[in-house]
Design an enzyme around this catalytic site. Structure first.
Site, short mmCIF file in Angstrom:
data_model
loop_
_atom_site.label_atom_id
_atom_site.label_comp_id
_atom_site.label_asym_id
_atom_site.label_seq_id
_atom_site.Cartn_x
_atom_site.Cartn_y
_atom_site.Cartn_z
N CYS A 250 -40.85 -42.82 -29.77
CA CYS A 250 -40.52 -43.86 -30.74
C CYS A 250 -41.65 -44.66 -31.03
CB CYS A 250 -39.19 -44.66 -30.46
SG CYS A 250 -37.80 -43.71 -29.42
N GLY A 254 -47.12 -47.76 -34.09
CA GLY A 254 -48.29 -47.30 -33.32
C GLY A 254 -49.13 -48.64 -32.49
N GLY A 255 -48.49 -49.63 -32.67
CA GLY A 255 -49.05 -50.78 -32.08
C GLY A 255 -49.16 -50.76 -30.67
N ASP A 299 -38.39 -35.67 -31.94
CA ASP A 299 -37.40 -36.17 -31.39
C ASP A 299 -37.32 -36.69 -29.85
OD1 ASP A 299 -34.87 -37.43 -31.17
OD2 ASP A 299 -33.77 -36.00 -32.30
N CYS A 370 -36.24 -54.47 -28.94
CA CYS A 370 -36.44 -55.71 -29.55
C CYS A 370 -34.93 -56.37 -29.68
CB CYS A 370 -37.27 -55.73 -30.77
SG CYS A 370 -36.67 -54.73 -32.03
#
Length: 428
Positions: A250, A254-255, A299, A370
């Site tokens: 997931c 891309g951080g 996935d 988060c």
């Protein structure tokens, strides 16, 4: 859309979010070139105070507007937001909002909008006082979420809600493979850009004021990225070593992929996401940083060919309610519903099981969200531990966040961070 009155544009975007359930981030991204800063401020601000503005509208409108006229209702929200939160002179807020009706091509609504807003100005003080008695308006959150946060955080719930209503700071991640944090801070200072060192995250700098990334020295050269300090914790918890095969599940945008590669050289990094457009963002971010990973459309719930070799380290930043980042994404208040949490719990549990199956013996998996809701965090880990004998939960010794039975939780605003949960699992 670029030629439309900005208040009319904001009203149409808000209609898409509130009544069609479309993400504001998605809408702003889709129309990036034509959205000016005023429109963004009107949308973010109106959604941040959605419950209060709704409570005021309930007092002002004798009946609900028809579905086809919800754009006018959203324009009224914009007008109320300007008066209450933008410090726009009252006459200007009314005049500008009435003028925006033309942009919606509903001439019948000119007198209506003018009348509603002028009635509000006459009754402003009493209305604002009146809605303070309504809990959802007072805390500017939907009832289900207030109750969930009260239950989860009985000592901190009020501060959590208050922090979620504030604007988040702009936090930078310094690329420590290029500069020390202090060196980069000095380069900011040379450009008269004020910043402070984050107290617990060694790569993080907090800017005194937000700005365009292109004003940041060395941004295009990959010296720095924009990333909340709580999200920067992930790379150190993964504890990858040179030569290891590492998966960022997931991964978009891309951080964290970039940060893990900055943190540890020589990784065999695989980044997956299930949306092609989001994969492009990963590629763009890594290209700017001068880093490489194998980027795959995949996935996490259904590992396929890309997973056959297994992984030494997996970062699972699971899809979640995002209740820890409401201050950055206030549309969450209207997009999320109580029933979503049970569905997310099932999805998170399923993905965790799938990822565990492709973790090599002796490997480490970092579970992150988060979210600030235990159903998506501790409850997931507790159930997984009960069902999976070869799991070892690793205590996280740290100065940040609150220690939980399993893992650690950052609540919004702690050390200027977003709400985030981490747990570290190792396979015997």
């Amino acid at each position: 859309m670029s030629q439309r009155n900005p208040r009319a544009t904001a009203a149409l975007l808000l209609q898409r979010v509130i009544y069609d359930g479309t993400s504001l981030s998605q809408l702003l991204s889709d129309n990036d070139d034509s959205i000016d800063p005023l429109v963004k401020d009107l949308c973010f601000g109106t959604l941040r105070w959605h419950e209060r503005l709704s409570a005021i509208l309930d007092q002002l409108l004798t009946k609900s507007l028809k579905t086809k006229d919800k754009d006018i209702e959203c324009l009224l929200r914009v007008g109320l937001y300007q008066v209450l939160y933008q410090n726009t002179p009252e006459y200007a807020a009314v005049n500008e909002t009435v003028a925006a009706v033309k942009g919606l091509r509903k001439s019948w609504a000119v007198k209506f909008v003018n009348g509603v807003l002028r009635t509000f100005l006459r009754r402003k003080e009493s209305l604002v006082h009146q809605i303070q008695e309504i809990e959802t308006a007072r805390y500017a959150h939907p009832k289900w979420l207030i109750e969930s946060i009260k239950q989860a955080w009985p000592e901190q719930w009020e501060s959590v809600l208050e922090e979620a209503n504030l604007r988040a700071p702009m936090t930078l991640r310094v690329n420590l493979s290029q500069n020390t944090r202090e060196e980069y801070q000095a380069s900011l200072q040379a450009e008269d850009i004020e910043s402070t060192l984050h107290p617990t995250v060694e790569s993080a700098l907090i800017l005194e004021r937000p700005m365009s990334v292109f004003e940041l020295p060395g941004f295009n050269e990959g010296y720095v990225s924009v990333q909340d300090a709580a999200a920067q914790i992930a790379a150190s918890l993964v504890q990858a070593e040179t030569g290891m095969r590492v998966l960022d599940a997931c991964a978009a945008p891309g951080g964290k992929t970039g940060h893990m590669l900055e943190h540890t050289a020589g990784l065999d990094m695989v980044a997956i996401d299930n949306t092609e457009t989001r994969l492009i963002r990963i590629g763009e971010n890594l290209e700017r940083l001068g880093l490489e990973a194998t980027i795959i459309l995949g996935d996490a719930n259904e590992p396929s060919d890309w997973a056959q070799q297994g992984f030494d380290r997996i970062l699972l930043d699971a899809p979640c309610s995002a209740t820890g980042v409401i201050r950055r994404h206030p549309d969450i208040k209207v997009l999320r519903w109580e029933e979503d949490i049970a569905q997310l719990h099932e999805q998170q549990s399923s993905i965790l099981r799938s990822m565990w199956n492709i973790l090599k013996p002796g490997g480490r998996l970092v579970y992150a969200t988060c979210s600030i809701l235990p159903a998506e965090n501790e409850d997931i880990i507790a159930a997984f531990l009960a069902a999976t004998p070869e799991v070892v939960i690793k205590p996280i010794e740290a100065e940040w966040g609150l220690a939980q039975q399993y893992g650690r939780q950052v609540l919004p605003g702690m050390d200027a961070m977003d709400g985030f949960y981490y747990a570290v699992l190792e396979k015997q």
